[in-house]
Design a protein around this motif. Sequence first.
Motif, PDB file in Angstrom:
ATOM      1  N   VAL A 323       0.866  -1.183   0.000  1.00 18.84           N
ATOM      2  CA  VAL A 323       0.000   0.000   0.000  1.00 18.84           C
ATOM      3  C   VAL A 323       0.907   1.239   0.000  1.00 18.84           C
ATOM      4  O   VAL A 323       1.307   1.725   1.064  1.00 18.84           O
ATOM      5  CB  VAL A 323      -0.943   0.021   1.224  1.00 18.84           C
ATOM      6  N   PRO A 324       1.254   1.783  -1.155  1.00 17.25           N
ATOM      7  CA  PRO A 324       2.189   2.907  -1.229  1.00 17.25           C
ATOM      8  C   PRO A 324       1.779   4.127  -0.411  1.00 17.25           C
ATOM      9  O   PRO A 324       2.638   4.928  -0.015  1.00 17.25           O
ATOM     10  CB  PRO A 324       2.211   3.230  -2.733  1.00 17.25           C
ATOM     11  N   ALA A 325       0.482   4.280  -0.118  1.00 19.28           N
ATOM     12  CA  ALA A 325       0.046   5.428   0.683  1.00 19.28           C
ATOM     13  C   ALA A 325       0.683   5.431   2.064  1.00 19.28           C
ATOM     14  O   ALA A 325       0.760   6.485   2.726  1.00 19.28           O
ATOM     15  CB  ALA A 325      -1.477   5.427   0.814  1.00 19.28           C
ATOM     16  N   LEU A 326       1.171   4.295   2.514  1.00 18.32           N
ATOM     17  CA  LEU A 326       1.811   4.201   3.830  1.00 18.32           C
ATOM     18  C   LEU A 326       3.236   4.748   3.831  1.00 18.32           C
ATOM     19  O   LEU A 326       3.753   5.126   4.893  1.00 18.32           O
ATOM     20  CB  LEU A 326       1.850   2.740   4.286  1.00 18.32           C
ATOM     21  N   TYR A 329       4.717   7.688   5.874  1.00 21.97           N
ATOM     22  CA  TYR A 329       4.543   7.626   7.325  1.00 21.97           C
ATOM     23  C   TYR A 329       5.440   6.591   7.993  1.00 21.97           C
ATOM     24  O   TYR A 329       5.475   6.506   9.225  1.00 21.97           O
ATOM     25  CB  TYR A 329       3.080   7.310   7.654  1.00 21.97           C
ATOM     26  N   VAL A 458      -4.884  -1.009   7.445  1.00 17.39           N
ATOM     27  CA  VAL A 458      -4.605  -0.394   6.150  1.00 17.39           C
ATOM     28  C   VAL A 458      -4.469  -1.470   5.073  1.00 17.39           C
ATOM     29  O   VAL A 458      -5.046  -1.359   3.979  1.00 17.39           O
ATOM     30  CB  VAL A 458      -3.324   0.461   6.225  1.00 17.39           C
ATOM     31  N   ALA A 462      -7.208  -1.949   2.032  1.00 17.61           N
ATOM     32  CA  ALA A 462      -6.716  -1.786   0.662  1.00 17.61           C
ATOM     33  C   ALA A 462      -7.075  -2.993  -0.195  1.00 17.61           C
ATOM     34  O   ALA A 462      -7.347  -2.856  -1.390  1.00 17.61           O
ATOM     35  CB  ALA A 462      -5.204  -1.572   0.678  1.00 17.61           C
ATOM     36  N   PRO A 470      -9.493   5.420   4.030  1.00 16.60           N
ATOM     37  CA  PRO A 470      -9.235   6.661   4.777  1.00 16.60           C
ATOM     38  C   PRO A 470      -9.417   6.531   6.291  1.00 16.60           C
ATOM     39  O   PRO A 470      -8.844   7.334   7.041  1.00 16.60           O
ATOM     40  CB  PRO A 470     -10.270   7.633   4.191  1.00 16.60           C
ATOM     41  N   MET A 473      -6.129   5.208   7.688  1.00 20.77           N
ATOM     42  CA  MET A 473      -5.086   6.172   7.311  1.00 20.77           C
ATOM     43  C   MET A 473      -5.130   7.410   8.205  1.00 20.77           C
ATOM     44  O   MET A 473      -4.104   8.033   8.470  1.00 20.77           O
ATOM     45  CB  MET A 473      -5.222   6.568   5.845  1.00 20.77           C
ATOM     46  N   THR A 477      -1.835   8.741  10.339  1.00 20.28           N
ATOM     47  CA  THR A 477      -1.332  10.113  10.394  1.00 20.28           C
ATOM     48  C   THR A 477      -1.095  10.544  11.852  1.00 20.28           C
ATOM     49  O   THR A 477      -0.066  11.137  12.184  1.00 20.28           O
ATOM     50  CB  THR A 477      -2.333  11.066   9.741  1.00 20.28           C
TER      51      THR A 477
END
Length: 483
Positions: A323-326, A329, A458, A462, A470, A473, A477
Amino acid sequence: MSKAASTRSNPRPAAVPRSVPPAEAEALVGSLAPLLHDWLPRQRWFAGKGRQVTGFVPVTVTELLPQDATGTSLLHLLVRVEQQSAGQGAQQAPGRAPADAGDCYQLLLGARTALPPRLAPALVGHATQGPLAGRTVYEGLHDPLLADVLIERLRTSGAVGALRFGRAGAIPAGLSSRLLDAEQSNSSLVYGDAYILKILRRVFPGPHPDLELPLALAAEGCERVPAPVAWFDAVDPSGSDEPLTLGVLQTFLRGSQDGWQLALAALDEGREFTDEARILGRATAEVHTALAAALPTVTLGRSQTAQVAHAMRERLDAAAQAVPALLPYVPGLRTAFDALAGLDAAGRGRPAQRVHGDLHLGQTLRSPDGSWSVIDFEGEPARPLAERRRPQPPVRDVAGMLRSFDYAARSHEPWRADWAARCRDAFCEGYAEAAGTDPRAEPELLRAYETDKAVYEVLYEARHRPDWLPVPMAAITRLADGS
């Protein structure tokens, strides 16, 4: 008279259940392969989504109901599903065995010459070859007739081939059945609003916590968890002494509401949920106390705590690859695990015990009299069974419930962060009242386990519910900032 009872009042010619010989089982599963290729990946409980299915290997095949006078039969199958490995382009879940080893699934398939309209949603497909050629194959748990076969096996106990049925008490006859339609990683049948049978879909060798822990709690006299009434498992044909747990029958808590729905209702109505959260905290502590009394406990030293932190880092790195959105962070999240690794630098041990392993609001039930129960001790299904049975700090369950309050608040519009914070504090207060220790007394420990849980969420969202991504996520954050 119930439909199941009236069916038994008009007996059909006796059909003897049997274990299907290996060669016949291979031919049968081979003929079903074209149907399973399409049907199996669409099931909510199938863990191998996103990776190509390359084959099916029969583990055991049992005719629980050979074809009767109406042309109906029930096949019980344990099938190993071969899939494209993670190294061939698909990502692999953290902590799982190599994908090409194949996951084993439990299937209960009905077959009829023609499928009644009421069973149309259960359709798997039409067999064109092999022993079932010309017949319609369907998900057997949707059929009350076939569900009745299962409960009768549990009522009488005994063995059918590799399958073994056991019980702790008497089960009445003539119970009508209904299949619960809630999304879950397994399947559940309710019988007469008196019992619920959980069918484990992805099976592993070894004692299963969903049977092991409720049995231990029942022996300890803990009333927060429904006691098992009956169960069934299979002998591992590989020759190991470990059973393959397949299903657990427990008392059905009629009229109860799950904590998740109650929390969402409170949010919709603008009500607080702190009183309920506090009672849930006490209930969780009572379960932990009973588990510690019923089963062995251990002390985690410095090296063991460091190993736990290292495993958390590995799961984070694997999840960030999937999950590249991680990725942005990761440095901040790693500080939580670094702090955990340094907690026992002075050599002070940390108690660990058997825990629930996947505690959240949806795993709790409030009965009409206001008492709370804890259910579903399977643990996180994506983790190996040996890991789920390992003693762990009780704060792991606490972190799971704290994340659940955040989930509820985040799934509501507008987001009620203050509501979640009050519930989290109330839960910890209730836990401290019953356990004598406040989970918030060691913020580094709590943050590490909450971070590990959010990383798991997450990855799960995903893969299975991208629209929900979200929610965890937002916690990522916050946790990456050390909050």
